[in-house]
Design an enzyme around this catalytic site. Sequence first.
Site, mmCIF file in Angstrom:
data_model
loop_
_atom_site.group_PDB
_atom_site.id
_atom_site.type_symbol
_atom_site.label_atom_id
_atom_site.label_comp_id
_atom_site.label_asym_id
_atom_site.label_seq_id
_atom_site.Cartn_x
_atom_site.Cartn_y
_atom_site.Cartn_z
ATOM 1 N N SER A 1 0.842 -1.182 0.000
ATOM 2 C CA SER A 1 0.000 0.000 0.000
ATOM 3 C C SER A 1 0.884 1.241 0.000
ATOM 4 O O SER A 1 1.772 1.380 0.846
ATOM 5 C CB SER A 1 -0.906 -0.003 1.238
ATOM 6 O OG SER A 1 -1.730 1.141 1.264
ATOM 7 N N LYS A 3 -1.138 -1.004 -4.405
ATOM 8 C CA LYS A 3 -2.344 -0.258 -4.011
ATOM 9 C C LYS A 3 -1.933 1.190 -3.790
ATOM 10 O O LYS A 3 -1.046 1.477 -2.976
ATOM 11 C CB LYS A 3 -2.970 -0.825 -2.741
ATOM 12 C CG LYS A 3 -4.227 -0.064 -2.328
ATOM 13 C CD LYS A 3 -4.990 -0.747 -1.196
ATOM 14 C CE LYS A 3 -4.499 -0.304 0.148
ATOM 15 N NZ LYS A 3 -5.384 -0.769 1.250
ATOM 16 N N LYS A 19 -3.086 5.018 -2.748
ATOM 17 C CA LYS A 19 -4.084 5.871 -2.114
ATOM 18 C C LYS A 19 -4.384 7.062 -3.028
ATOM 19 O O LYS A 19 -3.469 7.671 -3.595
ATOM 20 C CB LYS A 19 -3.574 6.377 -0.759
ATOM 21 C CG LYS A 19 -3.295 5.279 0.252
ATOM 22 C CD LYS A 19 -4.571 4.707 0.843
ATOM 23 C CE LYS A 19 -4.272 3.736 1.974
ATOM 24 N NZ LYS A 19 -5.504 3.233 2.622
ATOM 25 N N ASP A 72 -7.197 3.085 -3.796
ATOM 26 C CA ASP A 72 -7.913 3.092 -2.516
ATOM 27 C C ASP A 72 -8.284 4.534 -2.178
ATOM 28 O O ASP A 72 -7.402 5.375 -1.975
ATOM 29 C CB ASP A 72 -7.041 2.492 -1.413
ATOM 30 C CG ASP A 72 -7.761 2.412 -0.066
ATOM 31 O OD1 ASP A 72 -8.969 2.699 -0.023
ATOM 32 O OD2 ASP A 72 -7.108 2.057 0.924
ATOM 33 N N GLU A 96 -11.117 0.766 -4.147
ATOM 34 C CA GLU A 96 -11.551 0.417 -2.796
ATOM 35 C C GLU A 96 -12.258 1.595 -2.122
ATOM 36 O O GLU A 96 -11.727 2.701 -2.077
ATOM 37 C CB GLU A 96 -10.329 -0.003 -1.970
ATOM 38 C CG GLU A 96 -10.659 -0.528 -0.593
ATOM 39 C CD GLU A 96 -9.416 -0.960 0.165
ATOM 40 O OE1 GLU A 96 -9.560 -1.407 1.319
ATOM 41 O OE2 GLU A 96 -8.293 -0.851 -0.382
ATOM 42 N N ASP A 101 -14.548 -1.880 2.034
ATOM 43 C CA ASP A 101 -13.672 -2.003 3.194
ATOM 44 C C ASP A 101 -14.452 -1.532 4.415
ATOM 45 O O ASP A 101 -15.075 -2.328 5.126
ATOM 46 C CB ASP A 101 -12.414 -1.166 2.953
ATOM 47 C CG ASP A 101 -11.473 -1.064 4.155
ATOM 48 O OD1 ASP A 101 -11.771 -1.650 5.214
ATOM 49 O OD2 ASP A 101 -10.442 -0.392 4.036
ATOM 50 N N LYS A 138 -10.435 -6.874 7.038
ATOM 51 C CA LYS A 138 -9.439 -6.456 8.021
ATOM 52 C C LYS A 138 -9.829 -7.062 9.361
ATOM 53 O O LYS A 138 -10.954 -6.864 9.824
ATOM 54 C CB LYS A 138 -9.371 -4.937 8.129
ATOM 55 C CG LYS A 138 -8.699 -4.267 6.935
ATOM 56 C CD LYS A 138 -8.689 -2.755 7.087
ATOM 57 C CE LYS A 138 -7.961 -2.116 5.903
ATOM 58 N NZ LYS A 138 -8.155 -0.643 5.872
ATOM 59 N N GLY A 154 -4.518 -3.939 5.520
ATOM 60 C CA GLY A 154 -3.610 -3.656 6.615
ATOM 61 C C GLY A 154 -3.876 -2.310 7.260
ATOM 62 O O GLY A 154 -4.504 -1.433 6.667
#
Length: 368
Positions: free
Chosen positions: A136, A162, A164, A189, A214, A239, A263, A291
């Site tokens: 991530s 991934k 952000k 994400d 996400e 999520d 998660k 995570g």
Amino acid sequence: MNISRIVLRHVAMPLKSPFVTSFGTTTDKEFLLVEAYDEQGLVGYGETTSMTGPYYNEETLKSNHHILRDFLIPLVLHKTIQHPDECMELFHPIKRNNMAKAALEGAIWDLYAKQQNVSLSRAINGEKSRIPVGVSIGIQPDITAMLKQVEQFVAQGYQRMKVKIKPGADIDVMAAIRREFGDIPLMADANSAYTLADIDHLKQLDEFNLMMIEQPLGHDDIIDHATLQREMTTPICLDESIHTVDDARKALDLGSCRIINIKVGRVGGLSHSRAIHDYCHDRGIPVWCGGMLESGVGRAHNIAITSLPGFTLPGDTSGSDRYFDQDIIEPAVTVQDGFIEIPTTPGIGYNLNHKRLDAVTLFSETYK
């Protein structure tokens, strides 16, 4: 098992570099380490995954401390527990506070596995010997910095990137990654940074052949995500919206997503994680493990849950050196050719480095 003593430690570990998402910047990982002891002195470990402020969800480090101390620990201390699954029923009267529940339940799972002399993965019926892992990447100051990050992690063999995103740091970033690195496994994400008013903007992500986007919309939404998913070819992964099997059922029935991130902390522990996994596996819905910048203890729990067969997509369980110069476990979690080997020794499979742990412990409390 009989829980004879529980220790809570407030731990603060500096990150190697700030981690930036749409809801803020994290420079230190603070958490509560839970130690659950039986009468023979065996100890199991779990950790809280909440942030210091209520930005990911409503829980915080301080609220976890309160809930553990005043409500959850009294439910298990000096009680006979035959199996960790019993925690689901024991903790059920306490509404939400899933990250607090997961930390204590995780310590009990680790203790149980050690008592049974099996790995945590084996104790929860995991099947794999190794797991594929992704990484991530937080929001970077500019596109050049992002490309350097991606280049670094591609070279290290991570099997999925991934990234952000947030308004103003999204389309151009993904386009640049695709130009530079071609068709690498890539996802975005959003951490709830958008609304349906952004639907035309978000649809531009379809051109990048992403594995998923996400949680683009509200942290508690499944209705608007269904509207967005009908308009996008990119699979939506939920999520923050998913806490229970019922949440997963409703979201899938509505068509709100095609993938679910599990998660352990968000859903209340390993037992609940396994239940959501089983439900999705039966419906043919892929899941993966997200995570929360965990230390090696939480990372070990993530490795164990990912050993279940329905975790078919690389998760966020990167190596210890992704976030920390020195972890609190030994050996550190390492990634080889994009995989992490699942420990086979009893419990979480890693030893605590007590010298390092003491150095990063701000305070501890013992309940007996």
